[in-house]
Design a protein around this motif. Structure first.
Motif, PDB file in Angstrom:
ATOM      1  N   ALA A 136       7.566  28.109  47.976  1.00 55.52           N
ATOM      2  CA  ALA A 136       8.911  27.600  48.231  1.00 55.52           C
ATOM      3  C   ALA A 136       9.838  28.707  48.689  1.00 55.52           C
ATOM      4  N   ALA A 137       9.647  29.915  48.154  1.00 56.36           N
ATOM      5  CA  ALA A 137      10.481  31.044  48.570  1.00 56.36           C
ATOM      6  C   ALA A 137      10.273  31.367  50.042  1.00 56.36           C
ATOM      7  N   ALA A 180      16.927  31.188  39.567  1.00 57.21           N
ATOM      8  CA  ALA A 180      18.188  31.003  40.280  1.00 57.21           C
ATOM      9  C   ALA A 180      17.973  30.215  41.568  1.00 57.21           C
ATOM     10  N   ALA A 181      16.889  30.510  42.283  1.00 50.69           N
ATOM     11  CA  ALA A 181      16.593  29.767  43.508  1.00 50.69           C
ATOM     12  C   ALA A 181      16.301  28.312  43.195  1.00 50.69           C
ATOM     13  N   GLN A 182      15.482  28.075  42.184  1.00 49.27           N
ATOM     14  CA  GLN A 182      15.135  26.707  41.813  1.00 49.27           C
ATOM     15  C   GLN A 182      16.363  25.931  41.365  1.00 49.27           C
ATOM     16  N   CYS A 232      22.576  31.617  49.149  1.00 48.24           N
ATOM     17  CA  CYS A 232      22.229  32.063  47.789  1.00 48.24           C
ATOM     18  C   CYS A 232      20.767  31.768  47.482  1.00 48.24           C
ATOM     19  N   LEU A 233      20.306  30.587  47.890  1.00 48.14           N
ATOM     20  CA  LEU A 233      18.907  30.226  47.693  1.00 48.14           C
ATOM     21  C   LEU A 233      17.989  31.199  48.412  1.00 48.14           C
ATOM     22  N   GLY A 234      18.349  31.540  49.656  1.00 46.16           N
ATOM     23  CA  GLY A 234      17.532  32.483  50.410  1.00 46.16           C
ATOM     24  C   GLY A 234      17.519  33.865  49.792  1.00 46.16           C
ATOM     25  N   ALA A 235      18.689  34.345  49.336  1.00 42.65           N
ATOM     26  CA  ALA A 235      18.771  35.661  48.715  1.00 42.65           C
ATOM     27  C   ALA A 235      17.958  35.708  47.422  1.00 42.65           C
ATOM     28  N   ALA A 236      18.086  34.664  46.597  1.00 45.15           N
ATOM     29  CA  ALA A 236      17.328  34.622  45.344  1.00 45.15           C
ATOM     30  C   ALA A 236      15.830  34.536  45.621  1.00 45.15           C
TER      31      ALA A 236
END
Length: 242
Positions: A158-159, A91-93, A72-76
């Protein structure tokens, strides 16, 4: 610019959805978790592992969530980079600390299981090592965001790191098949005769659903908090310029 998906392009729609969805998922997590824990301590001992088998119902869902949350983190992160939308970045954060917590829980409970089974709290097994690397990616993501004062630059950096970390997900999942490891193979998708015994399936599935519901609730709450924080900072900035 490519239009962002409607759900991410409309923060107000997300806030309206999360207002009722977060408590609903939270209530589901409590109900499922209570039933799962009751069954966890009701099932019989394993003929090989004894009472230690009960750790599996805490450990395995946490390990699965560690992988799922990073996906989910990667997708966001990907959507934030491509669409430049603040809600995807939020959402990622919001996902990173939750994923780190689930992964740490998996490492701790894995050690508690490994000591009586293997005679050691930690071994440099392929599965254990790759999960540790997953945890370190979470920590690195959070540290990188915190180290830069410019929030936009921090989010982009970070992304990119999060996307690099996606390489580790198949390594974690397939490590028990690619290498000769101490860690047991998959319990949920194993072939006939190699999966969970029928008596252990209800608590395992209930706990897995409870973890998933808890993550859904906490993630929505954390995204909402991040949206409110950014709105407050934007309002304060406009007031300072006025």
């Amino acid at each position: 610019m490519i239009p962002a998906p409607a759900f991410l392009a409309n923060p107000e729609r997300f806030m309206a959805f999360s207002r009722w969805a977060a408590p609903l998922f939270g209530a589901l997590a409590v109900a499922l978790g209570a039933a799962g824990l009751w069954l966890t301590f009701s099932v019989p001992e394993d003929y090989q592992q004894g009472d230690t088998v009960r750790i599996m119902f805490i450990h395995a869902p946490a390990a699965q969530l560690g992988l799922f949350v990073y996906a989910c983190l990667g997708a966001a992160s990907f959507l934030a980079l491509v669409f430049r939308h603040v809600l995807a970045d939020a959402a990622a954060q919001a996902a990173a600390p939750l994923g780190a917590a689930f992964t740490l829980l998996a490492l701790v409970t894995g050690s508690l299981w490994g000591q009586p089974m293997w005679g050691a709290w930690w071994v440099w097994d392929a599965r254990l090592t790759s999960v540790l690397v997953l945890f370190l990616f979470y920590v690195a993501y959070m540290a990188l965001r915190a180290s830069l004062d410019d929030e936009a630059k921090a989010g982009r950096a970070a992304a990119i790191l999060a996307l690099v970390g996606l390489i580790n997900l198949p390594v974690v999942y397939f490590s028990v098949e690619w290498w000769n490891t101490l860690h047991q193979g998959s319990s949920t998708f194993a072939g006939e005769g190699r999966g969970l015994a029928p008596v252990y399936r209800p608590p395992f599935y209930l706990m897995s659903l409870a973890y998933m519901s808890a993550f859904g609730s906490l993630w929505l709450v954390r995204i909402r908090g991040e949206v409110w924080r950014r709105r407050a900072e934007a309002a304060a900035l406009r007031a300072a310029r006025a």
